[in-house]
Scaffold this active site. Structure first.
Site, PDB file in Angstrom:
ATOM      1  N   ASP A  13      24.534 116.914  27.624  1.00  0.00           N
ATOM      2  CA  ASP A  13      24.891 115.505  27.474  1.00  0.00           C
ATOM      3  C   ASP A  13      26.253 115.274  28.120  1.00  0.00           C
ATOM      4  O   ASP A  13      27.222 115.979  27.828  1.00  0.00           O
ATOM      5  CB  ASP A  13      24.948 115.139  25.987  1.00  0.00           C
ATOM      6  CG  ASP A  13      24.844 113.641  25.744  1.00  0.00           C
ATOM      7  OD1 ASP A  13      25.426 112.884  26.527  1.00  0.00           O
ATOM      8  OD2 ASP A  13      24.189 113.246  24.768  1.00  0.00           O
ATOM      9  N   HIS A  54      27.832 112.205  28.103  1.00  0.00           N
ATOM     10  CA  HIS A  54      28.443 110.989  27.580  1.00  0.00           C
ATOM     11  C   HIS A  54      29.628 111.324  26.674  1.00  0.00           C
ATOM     12  O   HIS A  54      29.537 112.196  25.821  1.00  0.00           O
ATOM     13  CB  HIS A  54      27.411 110.165  26.810  1.00  0.00           C
ATOM     14  CG  HIS A  54      26.256 109.736  27.663  1.00  0.00           C
ATOM     15  ND1 HIS A  54      25.148 110.523  27.840  1.00  0.00           N
ATOM     16  CD2 HIS A  54      26.063 108.615  28.400  1.00  0.00           C
ATOM     17  CE1 HIS A  54      24.306 109.894  28.649  1.00  0.00           C
ATOM     18  NE2 HIS A  54      24.836 108.749  29.010  1.00  0.00           N
ATOM     19  N   SER A  68      20.092 115.795  22.769  1.00  0.00           N
ATOM     20  CA  SER A  68      21.311 116.274  22.118  1.00  0.00           C
ATOM     21  C   SER A  68      21.080 116.555  20.639  1.00  0.00           C
ATOM     22  O   SER A  68      21.790 117.372  20.041  1.00  0.00           O
ATOM     23  CB  SER A  68      22.436 115.245  22.276  1.00  0.00           C
ATOM     24  OG  SER A  68      22.744 115.057  23.634  1.00  0.00           O
TER      25      SER A  68
END
Length: 921
Positions: free
Chosen positions: A762, A764, A815
């Site tokens: 991930d 982000h 995630s």
């Protein structure tokens, strides 16, 4: 020998006629079909023409000779049904490869006998549609059901195609296409086999129109079919079966005017009469075929049902002196399709992608999917199309549902709804298995959302080739191995790199590439976010100017995340952003098609403030927009009669009123409102009342933070206000720090040490970064490990730094599983450090069901960043930790029991049918 792709440029080619009609003329009996090989078969074999490749190869060979003698340039193998799906009707699945192999060998042998230097003869391996369909349900009561799965059909076609190529086929002819998804499987099989064998044979497609409305049996228009196959390396497209030449002509004309491929036509010998006999004679049909040739509609002509060598022998004289059709140029626009075609021409300007069929973005849709209320879920899709959505985004990424299964079910369901299925779909997932499951359900040309370079070039190329394998377009996110692009420079760097790989290495049509340069939240109160929208807009202009053919899209709702709960401000921000982004070249966007705020309707004073934010024209733009949002919220609440003192819009009390309150209330109010002007005097007063400085932090200041969390959680406070509160908290802590140090109370140097990481896979980090700001403002030492952090590195760092708390962040659904993996690794290392879990896809139920049970330490789900400091104070305070841990366990046990009960209430479809209410017995 000359290849067909060379010969077809010089002259119109003649394809042979029907195989079945010719076989009927031989008057074969059941024994002919059985032969010695299948003499003991329990099922009647007559009618299984393909088995004759094994039992009566002489008949098949004779038919080929007749067509070649009649002048055919191309003969088709007797393999129309030589695959497992069709041969299952005769229990000959294990013989289908032999049928295909022998069918190709027979045709090859005879074609070679007739080949000359000036007239080569070609063998087209015939691939029929099978007797089943991937796009339609066999059960009128269950539209999601399928009699045939894509992978099953693909395997059957691979076996057939491999045998035909081994047997000597020059061409793969996928004919009588009534379901484009079946045809995609056949194309997939052909490309797979050819790739494995290192050969490159032409692929011919021939579709069947089922009615005078010009649609296939599975509902697609001819234009939609063309769009569906537009990304494949096709040699020719054509029409066969269903109609005679005269009925076929208008559709052939349409095809010839649009197809960037060569065009074939092999119609039936007219229409069958009441006795099943076709009404065209060789002579009358030759006149119709002559019209095809004279009008420049075809490159290849032949015959289908009812035709024989007598028909074919009249074609060659018609070709003398006639030029073949020249394919039209490849489209310079993107072409998508559902049941109808959708061409993104300059006149379209902006493609509105409906966003509500997304479990991550719509609580209602998620609830309906979880509760299996598919009719209501379908109504959401229908309303989006009615409201103007041109493409429907579908996302099933939730940790507590079977995303692959739900994606398959929902796509199958909407395929049976013509008013929805007419538009293309966007298959949206962070899990590539879900993307693949969706691609195997869609007959139209869809969009995959999304791929990126975050896992490196090899994964990126593999995903891109999968997209191309299914003939789809693709959204390319501006992420790479270094993370998410947030600046103009990084956006264009990644876009340029991805474009080069896709067009040069993968061979993707640039018109099928949609870049998403990342729409990120602005007006967050953080200076580094101020250029996000402006940089997106100028990056869009660069992409459109430097990457020919590419499109630009974005999830517009991300822009206004700071103002969730204030719909007017959010929609106004979207309208202003789209106005400028579309002007720069943004031509796709995931937006709510029912939005009510239009750019031209925004009052000038409000427009100026919003544009100052979007374009980052003034340093105080975010603060002014926050004030405007609060004013509008207050006006809205007043109109609805819902204002109260704790409502952010209702806290515009005058200074004297709140300043007259007790110091504890004043400090809480100062935090809630983000006012630091009076902190010095109020904290001095508080120090004279509270025994220690740290008690002020744990008391009125944390009370204020708690209120902020509640208001933010219910949408009554916006992210910029939360950040402003965090800064006020940080200011208050800095004022108190000398007193804390002077008191020398053990543990007050820092509230604790927190390790933050976005889990592996991930990229982000916005939410994690906000948590870091909030925690730092609350006197925690923050160790930020960044994004895509492997579990073993988190464990190693936690041990080395002796951290008090670990915070795991993740935005995408995969995630969730990685978070489970991290706590397992912590458990394996013998640690019991408290873990806080947060991110858009996380939930308390997921933590209760999947995370907490595999870890011995406390695991807490964090709804939003403002709550982290409150929970952290309980986790680092030894006196509170035990009681808090018991509360967590009780809460999780309750959630697990409730979930288990809910699951037990859902019965299987078979059981539900068995228990149905019967009013008639």
């Amino acid at each position: 020998m000359s290849r067909i792709d060379t010969v077809v440029k010089d002259r119109i080619l003649v394809l042979d006629g029907a195989m079945g009609t010719m076989i009927q003329q031989y008057g074969l009996a059941e024994e002919d079909f059985r032969g010695k090989r299948f003499a003991g078969a329990e099922i009647m074999m007559k009618g299984n023409n393909d088995v004759l490749n094994i039992t009566r190869p002489d008949i098949v060979e004779d038919i080929h000779r007749k067509y070649l003698s009649a002048g055919a340039d191309i003969i088709t193998t007797n393999t129309f049904s030589s695959q497992r799906i069709s041969q299952a009707d005769y229990r000959l699945e294990n013989c289908c490869r032999e049928m295909a192999l022998e069918g190709a060998r027979i045709a090859r042998r005879v074609a070679d006998e007739y080949t000359t230097a000036d007239k080569p003869r070609f063998v087209a391996g015939s691939v029929g549609p099978t007797t089943k369909t991937c796009s339609m349900s066999p059960d009128v009561g269950n539209p999601a059901a399928r009699e045939l799965a894509y992978d099953e059909l693909l395997d059957a076609y691979i076996e057939q195609t491999d045998a035909m190529i081994e047997g000597g086929a020059d061409i793969i002819l996928i004919e009588t296409i009534f379901d484009t998804l079946n045809a995609k499987a056949a194309i997939d099989a052909a490309m797979t086999v050819m790739g494995g064998r290192g050969v490159d044979l032409p692929i011919m497609l021939s579709v069947t129109i089922s009615d005078l409305a010009g649609r296939t049996l599975s509902g697609q228009t001819l234009d939609a079919f063309l769009a569906s196959v537009s990304s494949y390396p096709i040699f020719s497209v054509g029409l066969n079966c269903s109609f005679g030449a005269s009925q076929m002509k208008p559709y052939l004309r349409e095809l010839a005017g649009k197809a960037p491929f060569y065009v074939s036509a092999h119609p039936n010998a007219g229409l069958p009469d009441s006795m099943g006999l076709y009404d065209e004679t060789p002579e009358t049909m030759a006149v119709r075929i002559g019209e095809f040739i004279d009008e420049g509609l075809v490159n290849i002509v032949g015959g289908c049902c009812g035709t024989t060598e007598k028909y074919i022998e009249l074609y060659s004289p018609l070709l003398s002196g006639k030029s073949p059709r020249i394919p039209v140029a490849m489209s310079e626009t993107m072409r998508l399709s559902g049941l109808d075609a959708f061409e993104i021409t300059p006149a379209v300007r902006f493609v509105n992608v409906g966003e509500r069929c997304n479990v991550a973005g719509s609580r209602k849709f998620l609830r309906l999917i979880k509760e299996k209320k598919y009719d209501e879920a379908i109504s959401i899709a229908r309303k989006q199309v009615t409201d103007g959505a041109m493409v429907i985004d579908i996302n099933m990424d939730d940790g507590l549902i079977d995303a692959c299964g739900e994606m398959t079910v929902f796509l199958n369901l909407i395929a049976s709804e013509p008013d929805i299925a007419r538009v293309p779909v966007m298959i949206d997932s962070s899990d590539w298995d879900v993307i693949m499951a969706g691609l195997k359900c869609v007959q139209g040309k869809c969009i995959v959302n999304s791929i990126s370079l975050k896992e490196g070039e090899e994964v990126f190329v593999g995903h891109a080739r999968d997209v191309r394998r299914f003939g789809a377009a693709v959204v390319v996110m501006c992420f790479d191995e270094r993370g998410q692009a947030t600046t103009y420079e990084r956006r264009v760097e990644i876009a340029a790199r991805a474009y080069k790989i896709l067009t040069e290495r993968v061979g993707m049509n640039p018109h099928d590439i949609i870049f998403d340069p990342n729409v990120l939240a602005v007006a967050t109160g953080m200076a580094e976010h101020a250029d996000y929208a402006k940089d997106f807009i100028i990056a869009t202009a660069w992409i459109k100017g430097n990457l020919p053919g590419a499109h630009v899209s974005g999830g517009v709702s991300n822009l206004s995340f700071s103002f969730r709960g204030n719909n007017y401000i959010r929609e106004a921000m979207h309208a202003v952003f789209l106005y400028h982004a579309i002007g720069a070249g943004m031509d796709f966007g995931i937006v709510n098609p029912a939005t009510k705020v239009v750019y031209g309707d925004i009052p000038a004073d409000r427009l100026e403030i919003i544009e100052d934010v979007i374009l980052n024209r003034k340093h105080d733009a975010a603060e002014r927009l926050t004030e405007l949002a609060a004013t509008i919220k207050a006006e809205t609440d007043t109109a609805g009669g819902t204002v109260n003192e704790k409502d952010v819009g209702g806290m515009e009390r005058n200074r004297e009123e709140w300043r007259a309150e007790p110091v504890a209330d004043r400090l809480s109010t100062a935090l809630i409102k983000g006012i630091g002007d009076y902190l010095e005097e109020d904290l001095r007063e508080a120090l004279s009342i509270y025994p220690r400085a740290v008690n002020i932090i744990e008391g009125p200041l944390m009370d204020g933070m708690n209120t902020v969390g509640e208001l933010f959680g219910c949408g009554k406070m916006f992210l910029p206000q939360v950040v402003k509160t965090a800064r006020t908290m940080k200011h208050a802590v800095s004022i108190l720090r000398p007193y804390i140090e002077k008191e020398k109370t053990e543990g007050c140097g820092k509230a604790g040490k927190v390790l933050l990481a976005t889990v592996k896979g991930d990229v982000h980090d916005i939410g994690k970064n906000i948590v870091g700001v909030v925690m730092a403002c609350n006197n925690y030492e923050v160790i930020d490990m960044g994004v895509m952090v492997p579990a073993e590195q988190i464990v190693k760092k936690a041990i080395a730094e002796r951290v008090d708390i670990i915070g795991l962040s993740g935005l995408i659904t995969p995630s969730l599983e990685e978070m489970v993996n991290v706590v397992r690794e912590l458990e394996r290392a013998g640690l019991d450090i408290p873990v806080m879990i947060g991110g858009a896809t996380t939930s308390e139920l997921h933590v209760a069901l999947k995370v907490a049970p595999v870890y011995g330490g406390p695991v807490v789900w964090m709804k939003d960043a403002s709550q982290n400091a409150i929970v952290a104070s309980k986790l680092v305070n030894k006196k509170e930790t035990v009681g808090f841990g018991r509360e967590l366990q009780d809460r999780y046990e309750s959630l697990r029991a409730e979930h288990s009960k809910g699951q037990s209430d859902i019965v299987s479809l078979e059981e539900a049918r068995r228990k149905r209410l019967n009013l008639f017995d």
